[in-house]
Design a protein around this motif. Structure first.
Motif, short mmCIF file in Angstrom:
data_model
loop_
_atom_site.label_atom_id
_atom_site.label_comp_id
_atom_site.label_asym_id
_atom_site.label_seq_id
_atom_site.Cartn_x
_atom_site.Cartn_y
_atom_site.Cartn_z
N GLY A 16 6.96 19.17 4.38
CA GLY A 16 5.54 19.49 4.23
C GLY A 16 4.71 18.36 3.64
N ASP A 17 5.33 17.50 2.86
CA ASP A 17 4.62 16.41 2.20
C ASP A 17 5.35 15.10 2.47
OD1 ASP A 17 2.58 17.91 0.49
OD2 ASP A 17 4.45 18.90 -0.05
N GLY A 18 4.61 14.03 2.42
CA GLY A 18 5.25 12.75 2.64
C GLY A 18 4.46 11.60 2.07
N PHE A 19 5.07 10.44 2.11
CA PHE A 19 4.36 9.23 1.71
C PHE A 19 4.90 8.06 2.51
CE2 PHE A 19 7.86 9.75 -1.29
CZ PHE A 19 8.43 8.48 -1.36
N ILE A 20 4.05 7.08 2.67
CA ILE A 20 4.37 5.85 3.39
C ILE A 20 4.12 4.70 2.43
CG2 ILE A 20 3.74 4.34 5.31
CD1 ILE A 20 2.73 6.90 6.74
N VAL A 21 5.05 3.77 2.37
CA VAL A 21 4.89 2.57 1.57
C VAL A 21 4.92 1.38 2.52
CG1 VAL A 21 5.83 1.20 -0.32
CG2 VAL A 21 6.10 3.68 -0.36
N ASP A 22 3.89 0.55 2.46
CA ASP A 22 3.81 -0.65 3.28
C ASP A 22 4.31 -1.85 2.47
OD1 ASP A 22 2.54 0.79 5.34
OD2 ASP A 22 0.56 0.37 4.51
N ALA A 71 0.84 -1.18 0.00
CA ALA A 71 0.00 0.00 0.00
C ALA A 71 0.88 1.24 0.00
CB ALA A 71 -0.92 0.00 1.21
N VAL A 72 0.38 2.29 -0.62
CA VAL A 72 1.08 3.57 -0.64
C VAL A 72 0.11 4.64 -0.14
CG1 VAL A 72 2.23 5.30 -2.06
CG2 VAL A 72 2.52 2.88 -2.59
N HIS A 73 0.58 5.47 0.79
CA HIS A 73 -0.21 6.55 1.36
C HIS A 73 0.54 7.85 1.11
CE1 HIS A 73 -2.14 3.25 3.57
NE2 HIS A 73 -0.91 2.84 3.80
N ILE A 74 -0.12 8.85 0.53
CA ILE A 74 0.52 10.12 0.19
C ILE A 74 -0.30 11.26 0.78
CG2 ILE A 74 1.20 11.64 -1.73
CD1 ILE A 74 1.33 9.09 -3.47
N GLY A 75 0.39 12.28 1.31
CA GLY A 75 -0.36 13.41 1.84
C GLY A 75 0.52 14.56 2.29
N THR A 76 -0.16 15.61 2.69
CA THR A 76 0.47 16.82 3.21
C THR A 76 0.38 16.82 4.72
OG1 THR A 76 -0.15 18.02 1.21
CG2 THR A 76 0.35 19.35 3.13
N ASN A 77 1.42 17.32 5.37
CA ASN A 77 1.44 17.39 6.83
C ASN A 77 0.28 18.25 7.32
OD1 ASN A 77 2.21 17.30 9.52
ND2 ASN A 77 3.57 19.05 9.30
N VAL A 78 -0.51 17.72 8.23
CA VAL A 78 -1.64 18.45 8.80
C VAL A 78 -1.53 18.55 10.32
CG1 VAL A 78 -3.22 17.91 6.90
CG2 VAL A 78 -3.08 16.37 8.87
N SER A 79 -0.35 18.28 10.85
CA SER A 79 -0.16 18.31 12.30
C SER A 79 -0.28 19.73 12.84
CB SER A 79 1.21 17.76 12.67
OG SER A 79 1.43 17.89 14.06
N PRO A 80 -0.98 19.90 13.96
CA PRO A 80 -1.03 21.21 14.59
C PRO A 80 0.22 21.53 15.41
CG PRO A 80 -2.33 19.65 15.85
CD PRO A 80 -1.84 18.93 14.63
N GLU A 81 1.12 20.56 15.55
CA GLU A 81 2.36 20.74 16.31
C GLU A 81 3.35 21.55 15.48
OE1 GLU A 81 3.05 19.56 19.39
OE2 GLU A 81 1.32 18.28 19.70
N GLU A 82 3.50 22.82 15.78
CA GLU A 82 4.38 23.69 15.00
C GLU A 82 5.84 23.31 15.18
OE1 GLU A 82 3.69 27.86 14.97
OE2 GLU A 82 1.55 27.61 15.39
N GLY A 83 6.55 23.24 14.06
CA GLY A 83 7.98 22.97 14.07
C GLY A 83 8.37 21.51 14.18
N MET A 84 7.43 20.65 14.50
CA MET A 84 7.76 19.24 14.65
C MET A 84 8.01 18.56 13.31
SD MET A 84 7.93 18.71 17.85
CE MET A 84 7.93 16.93 18.00
N ASP A 85 7.60 19.18 12.22
CA ASP A 85 7.79 18.59 10.89
C ASP A 85 9.19 18.80 10.35
OD1 ASP A 85 7.80 21.28 10.23
OD2 ASP A 85 5.84 21.20 9.24
N LYS A 86 10.01 19.58 11.06
CA LYS A 86 11.39 19.89 10.66
C LYS A 86 11.47 20.42 9.23
CE LYS A 86 12.97 18.19 14.55
NZ LYS A 86 12.13 18.67 15.61
N GLY A 87 10.39 21.09 8.79
CA GLY A 87 10.38 21.70 7.47
C GLY A 87 9.85 20.82 6.36
#
Length: 68
Positions: free
Chosen positions: A19-25, A1-17
């Motif tokens: 903004g987008d990511g994907f996960i492959v199972d 499976a592949v999951h793609i998306g944009t960071n939607v976390s309300p935790e500011e700065g935790m994304d280390k810059g």
């Protein structure tokens, strides 16, 4: 499976810059290894690095095993 998306976390700065990511199972480490050696994966990876801000510095790879 592949999951793609944009960071939607309300935790500011935790994304280390990042903004987008994907996960492959993968079913197992053998399937992941086959994926890593696949020429199409290598070509796609090259395009991702070329498009990332800062090149390879703009890419984060994190592998983890789950109990699923």
């Amino acid at each position: 499976a592949v999951h793609i998306g944009t960071n939607v976390s309300p935790e500011e700065g935790m994304d280390k810059g990042f903004g987008d990511g994907f996960i492959v199972d993968f079913a197992d480490s053998f399937a992941r290894h086959a994926y890593l050696e696949d020429p199409e994966h290598k070509q796609t990876g090259g395009r991702l690095v070329a498009a990332a801000e800062g090149g390879i510095a703009g890419i984060l790879v994190y592998d983890l095993e789950t109990d699923d």
